[in-house]
Design a protein around this motif. Structure first.
Motif, PDB file in Angstrom:
ATOM      1  N   VAL A  23       1.024  -1.192  -0.449  1.00  0.00           N
ATOM      2  CA  VAL A  23       0.396  -0.222   0.260  1.00  0.00           C
ATOM      3  C   VAL A  23       0.881   1.351   0.279  1.00  0.00           C
ATOM      4  O   VAL A  23       0.609   2.500  -0.464  1.00  0.00           O
ATOM      5  N   ASN A  24       1.752   1.084   0.604  1.00  0.00           N
ATOM      6  CA  ASN A  24       2.587   2.268   0.587  1.00  0.00           C
ATOM      7  C   ASN A  24       3.134   2.841  -0.769  1.00  0.00           C
ATOM      8  O   ASN A  24       3.547   3.690  -1.177  1.00  0.00           O
ATOM      9  N   ARG A  25       3.474   1.915  -1.604  1.00  0.00           N
ATOM     10  CA  ARG A  25       3.888   1.549  -3.192  1.00  0.00           C
ATOM     11  C   ARG A  25       2.914   2.096  -3.594  1.00  0.00           C
ATOM     12  O   ARG A  25       3.006   3.637  -4.521  1.00  0.00           O
ATOM     13  N   ALA A  26       1.701   2.184  -3.471  1.00  0.00           N
ATOM     14  CA  ALA A  26       0.298   2.379  -4.092  1.00  0.00           C
ATOM     15  C   ALA A  26       0.143   3.858  -3.798  1.00  0.00           C
ATOM     16  O   ALA A  26      -0.451   4.483  -4.522  1.00  0.00           O
ATOM     17  N   CYS A  27       0.070   4.464  -2.241  1.00  0.00           N
ATOM     18  CA  CYS A  27      -0.564   5.854  -2.144  1.00  0.00           C
ATOM     19  C   CYS A  27       1.564   6.542  -2.786  1.00  0.00           C
ATOM     20  O   CYS A  27       0.649   7.427  -2.883  1.00  0.00           O
ATOM     21  N   ALA A  28       2.299   6.271  -3.134  1.00  0.00           N
ATOM     22  CA  ALA A  28       3.140   6.833  -3.256  1.00  0.00           C
ATOM     23  C   ALA A  28       2.900   7.139  -4.953  1.00  0.00           C
ATOM     24  O   ALA A  28       3.185   8.848  -4.618  1.00  0.00           O
ATOM     25  N   LEU A  70      -5.119   0.925 -12.860  1.00  0.00           N
ATOM     26  CA  LEU A  70      -3.664   0.557 -12.366  1.00  0.00           C
ATOM     27  C   LEU A  70      -3.977  -0.734 -11.081  1.00  0.00           C
ATOM     28  O   LEU A  70      -5.167   0.002 -10.321  1.00  0.00           O
ATOM     29  N   ILE A  71      -3.236  -2.046 -11.713  1.00  0.00           N
ATOM     30  CA  ILE A  71      -4.340  -2.985 -10.077  1.00  0.00           C
ATOM     31  C   ILE A  71      -2.728  -2.952  -9.470  1.00  0.00           C
ATOM     32  O   ILE A  71      -1.771  -3.244 -10.196  1.00  0.00           O
ATOM     33  N   VAL A  72      -2.373  -2.515  -8.408  1.00  0.00           N
ATOM     34  CA  VAL A  72      -0.842  -3.571  -7.276  1.00  0.00           C
ATOM     35  C   VAL A  72      -1.536  -4.288  -6.715  1.00  0.00           C
ATOM     36  O   VAL A  72      -1.932  -4.135  -5.617  1.00  0.00           O
ATOM     37  N   VAL A  73      -0.849  -4.877  -6.655  1.00  0.00           N
ATOM     38  CA  VAL A  73      -0.737  -6.355  -5.647  1.00  0.00           C
ATOM     39  C   VAL A  73       0.957  -6.544  -5.201  1.00  0.00           C
ATOM     40  O   VAL A  73       1.426  -6.296  -5.701  1.00  0.00           O
ATOM     41  N   LEU A  77       1.034  -3.717 -11.699  1.00  0.00           N
ATOM     42  CA  LEU A  77       1.924  -3.690 -10.633  1.00  0.00           C
ATOM     43  C   LEU A  77       2.139  -4.482  -9.632  1.00  0.00           C
ATOM     44  O   LEU A  77       0.964  -4.787  -8.696  1.00  0.00           O
ATOM     45  N   ALA A  78       3.222  -5.541  -9.645  1.00  0.00           N
ATOM     46  CA  ALA A  78       3.053  -6.633  -8.584  1.00  0.00           C
ATOM     47  C   ALA A  78       4.818  -5.995  -7.734  1.00  0.00           C
ATOM     48  O   ALA A  78       5.576  -5.377  -8.231  1.00  0.00           O
ATOM     49  N   VAL A  79       4.238  -5.548  -6.909  1.00  0.00           N
ATOM     50  CA  VAL A  79       5.459  -5.254  -5.462  1.00  0.00           C
ATOM     51  C   VAL A  79       5.814  -6.394  -4.839  1.00  0.00           C
ATOM     52  O   VAL A  79       5.607  -6.975  -4.468  1.00  0.00           O
ATOM     53  N   ARG A  80       6.927  -6.326  -5.152  1.00  0.00           N
ATOM     54  CA  ARG A  80       7.692  -7.284  -4.186  1.00  0.00           C
ATOM     55  C   ARG A  80       8.121  -7.345  -2.789  1.00  0.00           C
ATOM     56  O   ARG A  80       8.048  -6.401  -1.970  1.00  0.00           O
ATOM     57  N   VAL A  81       7.665  -8.674  -2.339  1.00  0.00           N
ATOM     58  CA  VAL A  81       8.146  -8.304  -0.175  1.00  0.00           C
ATOM     59  C   VAL A  81       8.067  -9.681  -0.539  1.00  0.00           C
ATOM     60  O   VAL A  81       8.057 -10.654  -0.091  1.00  0.00           O
ATOM     61  N   GLY A  82       8.146  -8.986   1.558  1.00  0.00           N
ATOM     62  CA  GLY A  82       8.676 -10.798   1.927  1.00  0.00           C
ATOM     63  C   GLY A  82      10.334 -10.892   1.535  1.00  0.00           C
ATOM     64  O   GLY A  82      10.829  -9.835   0.856  1.00  0.00           O
ATOM     65  N   CYS A 106      13.323  -7.327  -8.705  1.00  0.00           N
ATOM     66  CA  CYS A 106      12.155  -6.453  -8.057  1.00  0.00           C
ATOM     67  C   CYS A 106      11.053  -5.893  -8.510  1.00  0.00           C
ATOM     68  O   CYS A 106      10.439  -7.319  -9.090  1.00  0.00           O
ATOM     69  N   ASP A 107      10.349  -5.015  -7.918  1.00  0.00           N
ATOM     70  CA  ASP A 107       9.209  -4.768  -8.592  1.00  0.00           C
ATOM     71  C   ASP A 107       8.965  -4.917 -10.280  1.00  0.00           C
ATOM     72  O   ASP A 107      10.164  -4.772 -10.952  1.00  0.00           O
ATOM     73  N   VAL A 108       7.291  -5.363 -10.415  1.00  0.00           N
ATOM     74  CA  VAL A 108       7.681  -5.540 -12.436  1.00  0.00           C
ATOM     75  C   VAL A 108       6.184  -4.628 -12.696  1.00  0.00           C
ATOM     76  O   VAL A 108       5.236  -4.906 -11.899  1.00  0.00           O
ATOM     77  N   LEU A 109       6.245  -3.436 -13.248  1.00  0.00           N
ATOM     78  CA  LEU A 109       5.044  -3.163 -13.507  1.00  0.00           C
ATOM     79  C   LEU A 109       5.060  -3.662 -15.382  1.00  0.00           C
ATOM     80  O   LEU A 109       5.310  -3.138 -16.115  1.00  0.00           O
ATOM     81  N   ALA A 110       3.429  -4.311 -15.618  1.00  0.00           N
ATOM     82  CA  ALA A 110       3.178  -5.087 -16.781  1.00  0.00           C
ATOM     83  C   ALA A 110       1.831  -3.643 -17.033  1.00  0.00           C
ATOM     84  O   ALA A 110       1.130  -3.344 -16.514  1.00  0.00           O
ATOM     85  N   VAL A 111       2.459  -3.185 -18.459  1.00  0.00           N
ATOM     86  CA  VAL A 111       1.415  -1.988 -18.683  1.00  0.00           C
ATOM     87  C   VAL A 111       0.951  -3.155 -20.108  1.00  0.00           C
ATOM     88  O   VAL A 111       1.755  -3.533 -21.163  1.00  0.00           O
ATOM     89  N   ARG A 112       0.633  -2.228 -20.287  1.00  0.00           N
ATOM     90  CA  ARG A 112      -1.201  -3.168 -21.215  1.00  0.00           C
ATOM     91  C   ARG A 112      -1.069  -2.686 -22.496  1.00  0.00           C
ATOM     92  O   ARG A 112      -0.970  -1.371 -22.900  1.00  0.00           O
TER      93      ARG A 112
END
Lengths: 144, 144
Positions: free
Chosen positions: A21-26, A107-110, A138-143, B135-141
């Protein structure tokens, strides 16, 4: 055109969601975008394939109530408008895409576990989000 | 912490890449991040499984030369520093992740065909980028 106007972040309400969510907020701040969040509860009947011959509605109701309260607290932490906090029952991969369509998210952030690539924090089935997404993901890496 | 400092965008040098790089550029501007781009050429020997009993080095050299020129033009369009333009031979899914590690990228931006979900513009094998990404990955449609 190259920015985003409405970002939908999928959360599992664990500590790991905070980073996502921090990424999404930014991103919202950078693009002056609207922020919505969603938590999907997989119905017990789906999770167990309907094999259990018992009425799960009472348990389901309790889960829903507790989760709604957690989502509300979580949303408040990030100043997400209560109207933009979505609690949904169903299969994550379908529901998230459907909701993104409904609210016009672009944009969907997961979250994505590093160790498992895109084994999303929502559960492995949520990989499907990426395949049916109506917009960028956007796939945000966690863990670790 | 919640922004990005070095964004790596993967391009296939088609018109569709323009939309993908535009997204990456907007993010770089928003976060004052460094931008790198990469194009991966899959060696003919890999593409054809080494079954062709002929010397492909001359053709490969020609492909490399032409592609380098295209990448250079493409990079110039988006003001990407020539040092940050990478042309690599190999399997896209491995090479992009390896490069992201090498240059310290914290976000990989790739194109994704709407009709095929995450069938990346780099070819279907590039789905692997998402599974091994450091790292994070953004998939742009892109596309319809």
């Amino acid at each position: 055109m190259s920015g985003y106007s409405h970002i939908l972040v999928a959360v599992d309400l664990t500590e790991e969601s905070t980073g996502v969510v921090n990424r999404a907020c930014a991103l919202c701040k950078a693009y002056s975008a609207e922020l919505s969040c969603v938590h999907v509860i997989e119905p017990l009947s789906l999770a167990y394939g309907g094999d259990i011959p018992m009425d799960l509605s009472a348990i389901q109701e309790q889960i829903q109530e507790t989760t709604r309260s957690h989502l509300s607290e979580f949303g408040a932490m990030f100043n997400i408008d209560p109207d933009n906090q979505h609690l949904i029952f169903g299969r994550p991969e379908t529901e998230i895409d459907t909701l993104a369509n409904q609210i016009g998210a672009d944009l969907i952030v997961v979250g994505s576990h590093g160790r498992h690539g895109l084994a999303l924090i929502l559960g492995s089935t949520a990989n499907g989000v990426l395949h049916g997404a109506p917009c960028d993901v956007l796939a945000v890496r966690v863990g670790i």
